[in-house]
Design an enzyme around this catalytic site. Structure first.
Site, PDB file in Angstrom:
ATOM      1  N   TYR A 144      10.813  86.089  45.900  1.00 50.18           N
ATOM      2  CA  TYR A 144      10.420  84.466  45.803  1.00 50.18           C
ATOM      3  C   TYR A 144      11.300  83.670  44.774  1.00 50.18           C
ATOM      4  O   TYR A 144      11.705  84.248  43.724  1.00 50.18           O
ATOM      5  CB  TYR A 144       8.736  84.410  45.090  1.00 50.18           C
ATOM      6  CG  TYR A 144       8.552  82.827  44.919  1.00 50.18           C
ATOM      7  CD1 TYR A 144       8.470  82.148  46.158  1.00 50.18           C
ATOM      8  CD2 TYR A 144       8.565  82.370  43.627  1.00 50.18           C
ATOM      9  CE1 TYR A 144       7.839  80.742  46.042  1.00 50.18           C
ATOM     10  CE2 TYR A 144       8.043  81.173  43.467  1.00 50.18           C
ATOM     11  CZ  TYR A 144       7.696  80.123  44.725  1.00 50.18           C
ATOM     12  OH  TYR A 144       7.262  78.843  44.474  1.00 50.18           O
ATOM     13  N   ASP A 239      18.764  85.928  41.117  1.00 50.34           N
ATOM     14  CA  ASP A 239      17.659  84.856  40.583  1.00 50.34           C
ATOM     15  C   ASP A 239      17.032  85.731  39.387  1.00 50.34           C
ATOM     16  O   ASP A 239      16.232  86.717  39.549  1.00 50.34           O
ATOM     17  CB  ASP A 239      16.805  84.500  41.537  1.00 50.34           C
ATOM     18  CG  ASP A 239      15.561  83.838  41.190  1.00 50.34           C
ATOM     19  OD1 ASP A 239      15.577  83.411  39.880  1.00 50.34           O
ATOM     20  OD2 ASP A 239      14.710  83.280  42.032  1.00 50.34           O
ATOM     21  N   LYS A 267      11.989  79.847  32.927  1.00 53.83           N
ATOM     22  CA  LYS A 267      11.088  80.409  32.211  1.00 53.83           C
ATOM     23  C   LYS A 267      11.522  80.481  30.582  1.00 53.83           C
ATOM     24  O   LYS A 267      11.225  79.651  29.734  1.00 53.83           O
ATOM     25  CB  LYS A 267      10.519  81.636  32.774  1.00 53.83           C
ATOM     26  CG  LYS A 267       9.969  81.566  34.335  1.00 53.83           C
ATOM     27  CD  LYS A 267       8.930  82.706  34.974  1.00 53.83           C
ATOM     28  CE  LYS A 267       8.834  82.306  36.308  1.00 53.83           C
ATOM     29  NZ  LYS A 267       7.492  82.083  36.819  1.00 53.83           N
TER      30      LYS A 267
HETATM   31  N1  PMP Z   1      12.510  82.460  40.930  1.00 51.74           N
HETATM   32  C1  PMP Z   1      11.623  83.423  40.549  1.00 51.74           C
HETATM   33  C2  PMP Z   1      12.247  84.790  40.774  1.00 51.74           C
HETATM   34  C3  PMP Z   1      10.301  83.012  40.195  1.00 51.74           C
HETATM   35  O1  PMP Z   1       9.711  84.096  39.594  1.00 51.74           O
HETATM   36  C4  PMP Z   1      10.036  81.780  40.269  1.00 51.74           C
HETATM   37  C5  PMP Z   1       8.595  81.227  39.772  1.00 51.74           C
HETATM   38  N2  PMP Z   1       7.666  82.277  39.462  1.00 51.74           N
HETATM   39  C6  PMP Z   1      10.984  80.734  40.731  1.00 51.74           C
HETATM   40  C7  PMP Z   1      12.150  81.102  41.015  1.00 51.74           C
HETATM   41  C8  PMP Z   1      10.643  79.360  40.554  1.00 51.74           C
HETATM   42  O2  PMP Z   1      10.423  78.755  39.415  1.00 51.74           O
HETATM   43  P1  PMP Z   1       9.613  77.404  39.203  1.00 51.74           P
HETATM   44  O3  PMP Z   1       8.005  77.831  39.358  1.00 51.74           O
HETATM   45  O4  PMP Z   1       9.869  77.008  37.839  1.00 51.74           O
HETATM   46  O5  PMP Z   1      10.044  76.441  40.057  1.00 51.74           O
END
Ligand code: PMP
Length: 430
Positions: A144, A239, A267
């Site tokens: 994701y 990511d 995060k």
């Molecule tokens: N990339 C990863 C690996 C994530 O775990 C997340 C959210 N859990 C995102 C992108 C998206 O981040 P956000 O919810 O801050 O938009």
């Protein structure tokens, strides 16, 4: 245990917001029951509106590596807020956090701060496309990367597939340039790279998938992906929204000693405030506006409040010997749980990588693929989640989500958790 106030707030919320929430998994749909409305966090603990106390392992989905309301982080936010929350001009905090982040990630010479992980990955893909002049990207089934259209794409049937929209409202055109391959299978990736290499801007991956349960990369797999991207001249995007500053200060890149071309973060670097970032070499980042032709901007990007929370968090991480501490806590939790896990061997599996963990109801002894996660018993997880909640343990409300330890979880918390796990497994499995 009464949750009357949460029930009442949820009723009001349902008439005001889709599913009563501002992010879908919070609605408890996959575990059932009423989502709890939290009013306070302190260390490893959360308190709901009815004053029930929980030991938290969701940790706001990963940012809170120091626990809730860390004193130094809060002090920094308060002090900064007094002087203004956003100026719409450059500020010193942006420079300081950029220094901290680039020091930790050698592959990241320049960085751009944004407001969420979604923005970070969306911008990273635009950067890869703008830099290479190519359109297609490869992502991995089960990874994701936020909810930008071209990343909200899942694999169809078959091994290497053209992406299919994973959400209503995502056009086939948006999904068409996203190719989806299985994680932990370098052979399929190579096939696609061989066939499509010249059209591919980037391969984007969670180096450790944490959004479809926890799927640790096989030994040598990330190195293989790196080598394949080099061979076929395709940029590799890690990511690290979850893994950055979580597995090690330099994220999965430091932990596995594999470098990415473009990195996304989020995060932890926002210390609990909304932040994302993307970065790469000077050469690649030189294409971003105003230095280059790739446009990307943000009214609140780099605002002093979020930057100050991030700086305080990264400094605390450094001063606490955080990774040693988290490693010890992870080992301790595992040791405390071992008797229960042994007792229910063949029915439940606890997978852990440093301070990230997942619980699967499966007969397997390890997890390597999305298909294996799919076959685990999510109904059982839902019941287990409810049992844990009854015992004051707050797990992320879906079997597809992971749990996080923080430096604030102490021996008492871990012991209570292990006891709750044993009792909850007993309730679910016997
Ligand atoms: N990339 C990863 C690996 C994530 O775990 C997340 C959210 N859990 C995102 C992108 C998206 O981040 P956000 O919810 O801050 O938009």
């Amino acid at each position: 245990m009464s949750i009357d106030t949460s029930v009442k707030l949820y009723e009001r919320a349902l008439s005001l917001m889709p599913g009563g929430v501002n992010s879908p998994v919070r609605a408890f749909r996959s575990v059932g029951g009423t989502p709890l409305f939290m009013k306070r966090g302190a260390g490893a603990h959360l308190f709901d509106e009815d004053d029930n106390e929980y030991i938290d392992y969701c940790m706001s989905w990963g940012p809170l590596i120091l626990g809730h309301a860390d004193e130094e982080v809060v002090a920094s936010i308060v002090e900064t807020a007094r002087k203004g929350t956003s100026f719409g001009t450059p500020n010193r905090f942006e420079v300081e956090i950029a220094e901290l982040v680039t020091e930790r990630f050698p592959s990241l010479e320049k960085v751009r701060f944004v407001n969420s992980g979604t923005e970070a990955t969306m911008s990273a893909i635009r950067l890869a496309r703008g830099y290479t002049g190519r359109e297609k990207i490869i992502k991995f089934d089960g990874c994701y990367h936020g909810h930008a259209d071209h990343l909200l794409v899942a694999g169809g049937s078959g091994l290497a597939t053209f992406g299919v929209p994973d959400s209503a409202g995502v056009t086939e055109d948006a999904a068409r340039d996203t190719l989806v391959v299985p994680f932990n299978d370098a052979g399929v990736l190579e096939e696609v790279l061989k066939e499509q290499g010249d059209n591919l801007a980037a391969v984007i991956m969670e180096p450790v998938p944490c959004n479809y349960g926890l799927i640790p990369p096989k030994e040598g797999y990330l190195e293989a992906v790196r080598a394949l991207c080099d061979r076929y001249g395709v940029l590799l995007i890690f990511d690290e929204v979850i893994t950055g500053f979580r597995l090690a200060p330099g994220g999965a890149q430091e932990y596995f000693n594999v470098r990415a071309d473009i990195t996304t973060l989020g995060k932890i670097i926002g210390g609990g405030l909304p932040v994302g970032a993307y970065g790469a070499s000077k050469e690649i980042m030189g294409k971003v506006a105003p230095d280059g032709p790739i446009y990307q901007a943000g009214t609140l990007s780099g605002n002093p409040l979020a930057m100050a929370a991030g700086i305080a968090t990264l400094q605390r991480i450094q001063s606490l010997d955080t990774y040693q501490l988290l490693g010890e806590k992870a080992e301790r939790l595992h040791a405390l749980m071992e008797p229960a896990l042994d007792r229910y061997k063949g029915k439940v599996l606890f997978v852990q990588l440093e301070s990230i963990f997942a619980i699967y109801f499966t007969a397997l002894s390890s997890i390597e693929s999305v298909d294996q996660v799919k076959k685990s018993n999510m109904k059982r997880f839902a019941r287990f989640h409810g049992e844990m909640l009854q015992r004051g343990i707050y797990l992320s409300p879906s079997g597809y989500e992971v749990g996080f330890l923080s430096t604030a979880h102490d021996e008492g918390d871990l012991k209570k958790t292990a006891a709750a796990i044993e009792e909850s497994l007993e309730a679910v499995l016997e």
